[in-house]
Design a protein around this motif. Structure first.
Motif, PDB file in Angstrom:
ATOM      1  N   GLU A 246       0.829  -1.202   0.000  1.00 29.45           N
ATOM      2  CA  GLU A 246       0.000   0.000   0.000  1.00 29.45           C
ATOM      3  C   GLU A 246       0.868   1.259   0.000  1.00 29.45           C
ATOM      4  N   ALA A 247       1.993   1.220   0.748  1.00 32.59           N
ATOM      5  CA  ALA A 247       2.895   2.372   0.782  1.00 32.59           C
ATOM      6  C   ALA A 247       3.482   2.639  -0.600  1.00 32.59           C
ATOM      7  N   ALA A 248       3.834   1.576  -1.325  1.00 33.37           N
ATOM      8  CA  ALA A 248       4.375   1.741  -2.677  1.00 33.37           C
ATOM      9  C   ALA A 248       3.326   2.344  -3.610  1.00 33.37           C
ATOM     10  N   LYS A 249       2.075   1.877  -3.487  1.00 33.95           N
ATOM     11  CA  LYS A 249       1.001   2.444  -4.308  1.00 33.95           C
ATOM     12  C   LYS A 249       0.777   3.918  -3.973  1.00 33.95           C
ATOM     13  N   ALA A 250       0.834   4.248  -2.678  1.00 34.07           N
ATOM     14  CA  ALA A 250       0.628   5.639  -2.260  1.00 34.07           C
ATOM     15  C   ALA A 250       1.744   6.539  -2.777  1.00 34.07           C
ATOM     16  N   GLU A 251       2.964   6.036  -2.780  1.00 37.28           N
ATOM     17  CA  GLU A 251       4.085   6.836  -3.285  1.00 37.28           C
ATOM     18  C   GLU A 251       3.937   7.138  -4.773  1.00 37.28           C
ATOM     19  N   ALA A 252       3.275   6.255  -5.498  1.00 37.33           N
ATOM     20  CA  ALA A 252       3.098   6.454  -6.938  1.00 37.33           C
ATOM     21  C   ALA A 252       2.013   7.484  -7.241  1.00 37.33           C
ATOM     22  N   MET A 253       1.228   7.867  -6.237  1.00 40.15           N
ATOM     23  CA  MET A 253       0.158   8.850  -6.428  1.00 40.15           C
ATOM     24  C   MET A 253       0.624  10.204  -5.891  1.00 40.15           C
ATOM     25  N   ARG A 254       0.555  11.239  -6.718  1.00 46.75           N
ATOM     26  CA  ARG A 254       1.165  12.529  -6.383  1.00 46.75           C
ATOM     27  C   ARG A 254       0.238  13.480  -5.642  1.00 46.75           C
ATOM     28  N   TYR A 255      -1.063  13.456  -5.945  1.00 50.90           N
ATOM     29  CA  TYR A 255      -1.951  14.515  -5.466  1.00 50.90           C
ATOM     30  C   TYR A 255      -3.128  14.013  -4.636  1.00 50.90           C
ATOM     31  N   VAL A 256      -3.008  12.823  -4.076  1.00 51.55           N
ATOM     32  CA  VAL A 256      -4.033  12.302  -3.170  1.00 51.55           C
ATOM     33  C   VAL A 256      -3.337  11.646  -1.985  1.00 51.55           C
ATOM     34  N   LEU A 257      -4.034  11.593  -0.862  1.00 52.20           N
ATOM     35  CA  LEU A 257      -3.559  10.822   0.278  1.00 52.20           C
ATOM     36  C   LEU A 257      -3.942   9.361   0.081  1.00 52.20           C
ATOM     37  N   PRO A 258      -3.182   8.430   0.644  1.00 50.85           N
ATOM     38  CA  PRO A 258      -3.607   7.031   0.544  1.00 50.85           C
ATOM     39  C   PRO A 258      -4.959   6.845   1.221  1.00 50.85           C
ATOM     40  N   PRO A 259      -5.911   6.190   0.568  1.00 50.57           N
ATOM     41  CA  PRO A 259      -7.249   6.028   1.162  1.00 50.57           C
ATOM     42  C   PRO A 259      -7.206   5.082   2.357  1.00 50.57           C
ATOM     43  N   ARG A 260      -8.109   5.323   3.298  1.00 49.09           N
ATOM     44  CA  ARG A 260      -8.231   4.464   4.471  1.00 49.09           C
ATOM     45  C   ARG A 260      -9.380   3.479   4.221  1.00 49.09           C
ATOM     46  N   PRO A 261      -9.083   2.201   4.139  1.00 51.28           N
ATOM     47  CA  PRO A 261     -10.102   1.236   3.699  1.00 51.28           C
ATOM     48  C   PRO A 261     -11.222   0.990   4.703  1.00 51.28           C
ATOM     49  N   GLY A 262     -10.982   1.210   6.009  1.00 56.64           N
ATOM     50  CA  GLY A 262     -11.949   0.798   7.020  1.00 56.64           C
ATOM     51  C   GLY A 262     -13.348   1.302   6.784  1.00 56.64           C
ATOM     52  N   GLY A 263     -13.496   2.613   6.639  1.00 55.87           N
ATOM     53  CA  GLY A 263     -14.810   3.188   6.422  1.00 55.87           C
ATOM     54  C   GLY A 263     -15.417   2.773   5.101  1.00 55.87           C
ATOM     55  N   VAL A 264     -14.578   2.691   4.063  1.00 56.80           N
ATOM     56  CA  VAL A 264     -15.054   2.276   2.742  1.00 56.80           C
ATOM     57  C   VAL A 264     -15.619   0.866   2.792  1.00 56.80           C
ATOM     58  N   LEU A 265     -14.894  -0.050   3.432  1.00 55.20           N
ATOM     59  CA  LEU A 265     -15.359  -1.438   3.536  1.00 55.20           C
ATOM     60  C   LEU A 265     -16.657  -1.527   4.326  1.00 55.20           C
ATOM     61  N   ALA A 266     -16.766  -0.731   5.396  1.00 57.41           N
ATOM     62  CA  ALA A 266     -17.988  -0.749   6.206  1.00 57.41           C
ATOM     63  C   ALA A 266     -19.188  -0.282   5.401  1.00 57.41           C
ATOM     64  N   VAL A 267     -18.996   0.739   4.584  1.00 59.22           N
ATOM     65  CA  VAL A 267     -20.086   1.253   3.758  1.00 59.22           C
ATOM     66  C   VAL A 267     -20.498   0.234   2.703  1.00 59.22           C
ATOM     67  N   LEU A 268     -19.524  -0.339   2.004  1.00 56.93           N
ATOM     68  CA  LEU A 268     -19.838  -1.307   0.955  1.00 56.93           C
ATOM     69  C   LEU A 268     -20.530  -2.539   1.528  1.00 56.93           C
ATOM     70  N   GLU A 269     -20.124  -2.961   2.707  1.00 55.44           N
ATOM     71  CA  GLU A 269     -20.725  -4.141   3.334  1.00 55.44           C
ATOM     72  C   GLU A 269     -22.178  -3.906   3.703  1.00 55.44           C
ATOM     73  N   ASN A 270     -22.504  -2.679   4.107  1.00 57.27           N
ATOM     74  CA  ASN A 270     -23.841  -2.395   4.622  1.00 57.27           C
ATOM     75  C   ASN A 270     -24.782  -1.786   3.591  1.00 57.27           C
ATOM     76  N   ALA A 271     -24.287  -1.490   2.400  1.00 55.31           N
ATOM     77  CA  ALA A 271     -25.158  -0.948   1.345  1.00 55.31           C
ATOM     78  C   ALA A 271     -24.854  -1.639   0.028  1.00 55.31           C
ATOM     79  N   PRO A 272     -25.034  -2.954  -0.047  1.00 56.46           N
ATOM     80  CA  PRO A 272     -24.687  -3.687  -1.270  1.00 56.46           C
ATOM     81  C   PRO A 272     -25.572  -3.336  -2.457  1.00 56.46           C
TER      82      PRO A 272
END
Length: 350
Positions: A246-272
């Motif tokens: 994930e750190a390597a992927k984040a380094e390759a992105m210049r203008y965004v912060l690395p996304p935090r998966p926790g909240g995203v996964l919780a949303v996708l799980e509860n609103a399929p």
């Protein structure tokens, strides 16, 4: 640190009403002084007048909103029925009107123009949405919610930082609507306000449940406004946790912060059942502080937004696949920002 609920209601609300009334009553003299001082003094002409007009316009809207919210509280049986659908819709109308006014004010005072690319509003009609957006520049959360409410006719459920509750109108209305406030803290340790429950991801997941045809769950996966300093800290934090891929992927992105998966996964799980909408924007990336805004005025800002829609059936089902999918979309958003980002020096002074 955010004051307790009773302090905000007993002190901040009356204080804001006094400030708002004072700003409106004295606005003719204040604007005249600002115009004379701005055009007679050194620096860019008209800068002081514009920022003064913006502040007065916002304070006026704040005062009106507080009176409207007081009326809605009484109409809802002194708050007892405020969660009922009829009264919830009235609060959404209040928010929609407030945001429409702020958007008009910013457009005409600061010369901010917005261009949107992506599916037309009809593509989102009659289906629940999950909206994941980049977070960069002042007011982008206001713009996103304004777009959802006034352009796409949505009733958003929002995950926001608790510091926004310093604003009395925002504090009151969003605590009456489906919202979760994240308590600010050390990086990686943000939690839901204790009044809403101890587990952030659980609470975010609950917010995403039972979305109906005109709902939109809004989440900023980065967890904060983008800056290069925050980007470096976030990458270092991933390395400390042993997440080297994930750190390597984040380094390759210049203008965004690395996304935090926790909240995203919780949303996708509860609103399929919900389609996923990804939102990128650029145009105010260099405006990180009040001083940056002041130094930039007066300018014409061309703010671009790009929306992508993914049908619910195309969302990966496996946890690891969803994390990889999130990073891939974030890489695409970073690529779009890189391609469309306008250097500060190229902005047109007006």
């Amino acid at each position: 640190m955010l004051p307790p609920y009773w302090v905000r209601r007993l002190f901040l609300v009356p204080l804001m009403l006094v400030i708002s009334l004072f700003a409106v009553v004295t606005s003719p003299a204040t604007l005249l002084i600002a115009a004379i001082a701005g055009f007679a003094g050194p620096g860019r002409k008209g800068r002081l007048f514009r920022i003064t007009a913006l502040v007065i316009g916002y304070l006026a809207a704040e005062g009106v909103a507080l009176f409207v919210l007081a009326y809605l509280w009484v109409a809802a049986g002194f708050g007892r029925r405020v969660r009922e659908p009829k009264h919830e819709r009235r609060h959404y109308v209040c928010v929609r009107t407030f945001l429409r006014w702020i958007f008009w004010l910013v457009n005409h005072v600061l010369h901010v123009q917005v261009r949107v690319e992506g599916p037309i509003p009809e593509a989102y009609r009659d289906k629940p949405l999950i909206v994941f957006s980049r977070h960069a520049g002042p007011g982008d959360s206001f713009l996103l919610v304004h777009a959802l409410m006034n352009w796409y006719d949505r009733e958003p459920r929002i995950v926001l930082k608790d510091t926004l509750q310093w604003d009395p109108a925002i504090d009151i209305v969003l605590n009456r609507l489906p919202t979760r406030f994240i308590r600010s803290g050390a990086p990686g340790k943000a939690t839901i306000d204790p009044a809403a429950g101890p587990d952030a991801e659980t609470q975010i997941g609950e917010l995403a449940r039972r979305l109906d045809h005109d709902d939109a769950l809004v989440l900023f996966p980065e967890g904060g406004n983008f800056t290069q300093r925050r980007r470096a800290r976030a990458i270092a934090r991933l390395r400390r946790r042993g997440l080297m891929a994930e750190a390597a992927k984040a380094e390759a992105m210049r203008y965004v912060l690395p996304p935090r998966p926790g909240g995203v996964l919780a949303v996708l799980e509860n609103a399929p059942e919900a389609d996923v909408v990804w939102v990128a924007h650029t145009g105010t990336d260099h405006l990180l502080t009040v001083a940056d805004v002041w130094d930039a005025l007066p300018v014409h800002i061309d703010l671009k937004m790009r929306w992508w829609q993914v049908p619910a059936g195309s969302v990966p089902q496996d946890r690891e696949q969803r994390i990889a999918w999130l990073y891939e979309w974030w890489r695409q958003i970073d690529g779009w920002v890189t391609e469309n980002r306008v250097a500060e020096g190229q902005r047109e002074v007006v």
